[in-house]
Design a protein around this motif. Structure first.
Motif, PDB file in Angstrom:
ATOM      1  N   HIS A  22       0.851  -1.146   0.023  1.00 34.26           N
ATOM      2  CA  HIS A  22      -0.140   0.050  -0.144  1.00 34.26           C
ATOM      3  C   HIS A  22       0.823   1.236   0.101  1.00 34.26           C
ATOM      4  O   HIS A  22       0.478   2.466  -0.809  1.00 34.26           O
ATOM      5  N   ALA A  23       2.057   1.294   0.738  1.00 33.70           N
ATOM      6  CA  ALA A  23       2.921   2.525   0.603  1.00 33.70           C
ATOM      7  C   ALA A  23       3.610   2.640  -0.691  1.00 33.70           C
ATOM      8  O   ALA A  23       3.624   3.871  -1.067  1.00 33.70           O
ATOM      9  N   ALA A  24       3.761   1.572  -1.321  1.00 32.55           N
ATOM     10  CA  ALA A  24       4.268   1.719  -2.911  1.00 32.55           C
ATOM     11  C   ALA A  24       3.276   2.373  -3.546  1.00 32.55           C
ATOM     12  O   ALA A  24       3.463   2.953  -4.570  1.00 32.55           O
ATOM     13  N   SER A  35       0.928  14.923  -0.907  1.00 35.65           N
ATOM     14  CA  SER A  35       1.980  15.132  -1.903  1.00 35.65           C
ATOM     15  C   SER A  35       1.490  15.850  -3.050  1.00 35.65           C
ATOM     16  O   SER A  35       2.442  16.613  -3.678  1.00 35.65           O
ATOM     17  N   THR A  36       0.155  16.143  -3.253  1.00 38.25           N
ATOM     18  CA  THR A  36      -0.088  16.831  -4.337  1.00 38.25           C
ATOM     19  C   THR A  36       0.086  18.460  -4.155  1.00 38.25           C
ATOM     20  O   THR A  36      -0.161  19.251  -4.796  1.00 38.25           O
ATOM     21  N   LEU A  37      -0.020  18.780  -2.795  1.00 38.04           N
ATOM     22  CA  LEU A  37       0.011  20.042  -2.209  1.00 38.04           C
ATOM     23  C   LEU A  37       1.526  20.613  -2.151  1.00 38.04           C
ATOM     24  O   LEU A  37       1.806  21.830  -2.322  1.00 38.04           O
ATOM     25  N   HIS A  38       2.320  19.875  -1.994  1.00 37.44           N
ATOM     26  CA  HIS A  38       3.761  20.199  -1.633  1.00 37.44           C
ATOM     27  C   HIS A  38       4.714  19.230  -2.047  1.00 37.44           C
ATOM     28  O   HIS A  38       4.391  17.825  -1.741  1.00 37.44           O
ATOM     29  N   LEU A  39       6.005  19.291  -2.219  1.00 39.18           N
ATOM     30  CA  LEU A  39       7.161  18.230  -2.468  1.00 39.18           C
ATOM     31  C   LEU A  39       8.033  18.390  -1.164  1.00 39.18           C
ATOM     32  O   LEU A  39       8.426  19.363  -0.890  1.00 39.18           O
ATOM     33  N   TRP A  40       8.333  17.182  -0.763  1.00 37.90           N
ATOM     34  CA  TRP A  40       9.186  16.881   0.514  1.00 37.90           C
ATOM     35  C   TRP A  40      10.319  15.842   0.047  1.00 37.90           C
ATOM     36  O   TRP A  40      10.008  14.904  -0.120  1.00 37.90           O
ATOM     37  N   TRP A  41      11.439  15.885  -0.010  1.00 38.86           N
ATOM     38  CA  TRP A  41      12.663  14.990  -0.416  1.00 38.86           C
ATOM     39  C   TRP A  41      12.683  13.739   0.346  1.00 38.86           C
ATOM     40  O   TRP A  41      12.874  12.811  -0.112  1.00 38.86           O
ATOM     41  N   ALA A  42      12.175  13.783   1.637  1.00 41.79           N
ATOM     42  CA  ALA A  42      11.916  12.668   2.438  1.00 41.79           C
ATOM     43  C   ALA A  42      10.832  12.261   2.959  1.00 41.79           C
ATOM     44  O   ALA A  42      10.439  12.059   4.198  1.00 41.79           O
ATOM     45  N   ARG A  43       9.629  12.292   2.260  1.00 42.13           N
ATOM     46  CA  ARG A  43       8.477  12.088   2.504  1.00 42.13           C
ATOM     47  C   ARG A  43       8.158  10.425   3.043  1.00 42.13           C
ATOM     48  O   ARG A  43       8.555   9.590   2.472  1.00 42.13           O
ATOM     49  N   ARG A  44       7.563  10.522   4.311  1.00 38.96           N
ATOM     50  CA  ARG A  44       7.142   9.329   4.828  1.00 38.96           C
ATOM     51  C   ARG A  44       5.831   8.766   4.053  1.00 38.96           C
ATOM     52  O   ARG A  44       4.797   9.555   4.242  1.00 38.96           O
ATOM     53  N   PRO A  45       5.694   7.550   3.507  1.00 41.07           N
ATOM     54  CA  PRO A  45       4.541   7.341   3.089  1.00 41.07           C
ATOM     55  C   PRO A  45       3.380   7.100   4.450  1.00 41.07           C
ATOM     56  O   PRO A  45       3.662   6.704   5.198  1.00 41.07           O
ATOM     57  N   LEU A  46       2.004   7.843   4.095  1.00 41.72           N
ATOM     58  CA  LEU A  46       1.019   7.758   4.842  1.00 41.72           C
ATOM     59  C   LEU A  46       0.561   6.390   5.433  1.00 41.72           C
ATOM     60  O   LEU A  46       0.410   5.993   6.579  1.00 41.72           O
ATOM     61  N   ALA A  47       0.537   5.447   4.494  1.00 46.77           N
ATOM     62  CA  ALA A  47       0.234   4.046   4.771  1.00 46.77           C
ATOM     63  C   ALA A  47       0.970   3.512   5.865  1.00 46.77           C
ATOM     64  O   ALA A  47       0.528   2.729   6.994  1.00 46.77           O
ATOM     65  N   SER A  48       2.380   3.474   5.829  1.00 46.65           N
ATOM     66  CA  SER A  48       3.301   2.933   6.568  1.00 46.65           C
ATOM     67  C   SER A  48       3.354   3.925   8.054  1.00 46.65           C
ATOM     68  O   SER A  48       3.358   3.271   8.941  1.00 46.65           O
ATOM     69  N   ALA A 110      -4.141   0.553   6.193  1.00 49.42           N
ATOM     70  CA  ALA A 110      -3.130   1.131   5.240  1.00 49.42           C
ATOM     71  C   ALA A 110      -3.619   1.250   3.763  1.00 49.42           C
ATOM     72  O   ALA A 110      -2.812   2.302   3.397  1.00 49.42           O
ATOM     73  N   ASP A 111      -4.363   0.873   3.540  1.00 50.93           N
ATOM     74  CA  ASP A 111      -5.060   0.948   2.081  1.00 50.93           C
ATOM     75  C   ASP A 111      -5.617   2.253   1.815  1.00 50.93           C
ATOM     76  O   ASP A 111      -6.509   2.645   2.762  1.00 50.93           O
ATOM     77  N   TRP A 112      -5.069   3.003   0.892  1.00 51.06           N
ATOM     78  CA  TRP A 112      -5.572   4.529   0.425  1.00 51.06           C
ATOM     79  C   TRP A 112      -6.992   4.629   0.491  1.00 51.06           C
ATOM     80  O   TRP A 112      -7.769   5.560   0.814  1.00 51.06           O
TER      81      TRP A 112
END
Length: 238
Positions: A22-24, A35-48, A110-112
């Motif tokens: 689900h994270a992938a 993630s559509t609002l801003h970019l961050w280089w080390a974003r953690r997946p919301l699922a995990s 964890a599923d979006w």
């Protein structure tokens, strides 16, 4: 409250294969995702983030120190889910069965597609409340970056403290965790209005530096030809 001697669920088991899947998948989601609002280089997946937090906040039902009150309340919570599998009605009667049900719930949550469903949100928050009582647990993330962990902590009904040394991350955290929940859709309308004003002002101030041309491609070609005609002989294309 969970006794100190009692292990948290993450210490004994975790549905890592399902959560990783689900994270992938989150990388391809383009509608409604932060993630559509801003970019961050080390974003953690919301699922995990969501799954790990829940596994750390809940006790292991098979631990001998797990409070009986939590197990009884957890059984009632799961049996009250509208989308629960019918086999849960039998499996939930044993500690091992309850553990497997909690793990299955974490994997499905964890599923979006399930993350914003009211049935899943209510169940997750009720489980956290059953484990920690009326006082919400505090989740502290001193290097919160894009805010995935504190955001999911708030969604689970926890108190969250988030900080970061990077001023860009601090701005992202303020918008994600304070401004958007406080102002809702009105914030988007205000951003559109202010953005339009800034665009108009920039066009007025920079108009003399960027003369209008009905054919931008033709203008680029003329500049390119002019540049070639000014090069000394023997010099190759730039």
């Amino acid at each position: 409250m969970i006794p100190k001697e009692c292990k948290r669920l993450a210490e004994v088991d975790f549905p890592i294969a399902e959560v990783s899947k689900h994270a992938a998948r989150e990388k391809s989601i383009r509608h409604g995702h932060p993630s559509t609002l801003h970019l961050w280089w080390a974003r953690r997946p919301l699922a995990s983030s969501r799954a790990v937090l829940l596994a750390l906040l809940l006790p292991d039902p098979c631990d001998p120190h797990c409070p009986e009150a939590f197990k009884q309340e957890a059984q009632e919570i799961f049996l009250g889910m509208q989308e629960r599998p019918r086999e849960w009605d039998t499996a939930i009667k044993s500690n091992e069965g309850l553990r497997q049900i909690v793990l299955k719930f974490i994997a499905d949550f964890a599923d979006w597609d399930n993350a914003a469903k009211n049935d899943y949100l209510k169940t997750a928050r009720a489980l956290v409340k059953a484990a920690h009582g009326e006082e919400p647990p505090l989740v502290v993330d001193p290097f919160a970056g894009g805010g995935s962990i504190p955001l999911e902590a708030l969604r689970l009904g926890c108190e969250a403290f988030a900080s970061d040394l990077n001023p860009v991350a601090c701005l992202i955290l303020k918008v994600m965790l304070q401004d958007i929940p406080r102002h809702g859709p009105g914030l988007a309308e205000e951003l559109r209005r202010v953005g339009g004003e800034i665009k108009l002002q920039a066009e007025q101030e920079l108009a003399d530096l960027y003369p209008k041309d009905p054919d931008a491609a033709a203008l680029c070609c003329r500049r390119s030809e002019c540049g070639r005609s000014l090069r000394p002989s023997g010099v190759g294309p730039m």
